[in-house]
Design an enzyme around this catalytic site. Sequence first.
Site, mmCIF file in Angstrom:
data_model
loop_
_atom_site.group_PDB
_atom_site.id
_atom_site.type_symbol
_atom_site.label_atom_id
_atom_site.label_comp_id
_atom_site.label_asym_id
_atom_site.label_seq_id
_atom_site.Cartn_x
_atom_site.Cartn_y
_atom_site.Cartn_z
ATOM 1 N N HIS A 287 53.860 -42.067 -45.452
ATOM 2 C CA HIS A 287 53.394 -43.422 -45.771
ATOM 3 C C HIS A 287 52.882 -44.106 -44.507
ATOM 4 O O HIS A 287 53.651 -44.275 -43.546
ATOM 5 C CB HIS A 287 54.527 -44.246 -46.385
ATOM 6 C CG HIS A 287 54.993 -43.730 -47.716
ATOM 7 N ND1 HIS A 287 55.853 -42.657 -47.830
ATOM 8 C CD2 HIS A 287 54.695 -44.126 -48.989
ATOM 9 C CE1 HIS A 287 56.078 -42.412 -49.111
ATOM 10 N NE2 HIS A 287 55.389 -43.279 -49.833
ATOM 11 N N ASP B 60 50.415 -42.395 -48.256
ATOM 12 C CA ASP B 60 50.366 -43.334 -49.373
ATOM 13 C C ASP B 60 50.545 -44.782 -48.901
ATOM 14 O O ASP B 60 51.056 -45.033 -47.812
ATOM 15 C CB ASP B 60 51.490 -43.022 -50.371
ATOM 16 C CG ASP B 60 51.233 -41.769 -51.181
ATOM 17 O OD1 ASP B 60 50.264 -41.050 -50.868
ATOM 18 O OD2 ASP B 60 52.000 -41.514 -52.119
#
Length: 218
Positions: A198, A48
């Site tokens: 991430h 993400d």
Amino acid sequence: MIWLLVLLIVVVVALSAYVIYSAFNIRSTLFINAVCTSPSGSPLLTFDDGPDPVNTPRLLSVLRSHNHKAIFFLIGEKVDKYPEVVRQIVAEGHQVGNHTYSHQPMANFLGASHLLLEIRRCDDAIFLACGVRPTLFRPPLGISTHYMRSVLRHTGHRVIGWSVRSLDTLQERHRRTPQQVLSRVVCRLRKDSIVLLHDRLSGVDTLADQILQKCKEL
């Protein structure tokens, strides 16, 4: 009659707690139906908050060495800044998903029209960068709302959740070490896991390499 009032209060509190829990738990089916296990039956890494001009290319090199295809949930604002990284992601065979344009978690509660605009702007940014219009969506922080299902029905996106949350962002606050993050993922890793990571974080390439090595042992 006091006991009826007490019962009513208990019911209201319980329902409120359930709604809040559902809003912040992507695996709840109250507001959305998210895919939280890997359809292929093998672990799937998802990333993400990218693209990142430094960390994402390093991560792509690691994924290439393991021949692992991941999903990158991109923020539209960053796509506008680093379209060349988006093109590299797609060129190497990975999927790109929509993570809203501005990634403001509380913006999820500003109404259906606002969420629709955030999704469409992100879609447009990704399409302009690489010619691909994403069909996958992940809400910021996994927060859902009562109108999200209808918005996504309108846009046609499928929600991808996770079964393993790495909590890698806690490294930024020095509340977890990279080894603690790795241990958390490894002890929860299954053959059908979807892992949340991430690629905006420094060291994500090393972490992904270690997780993918563990995946081979499953």
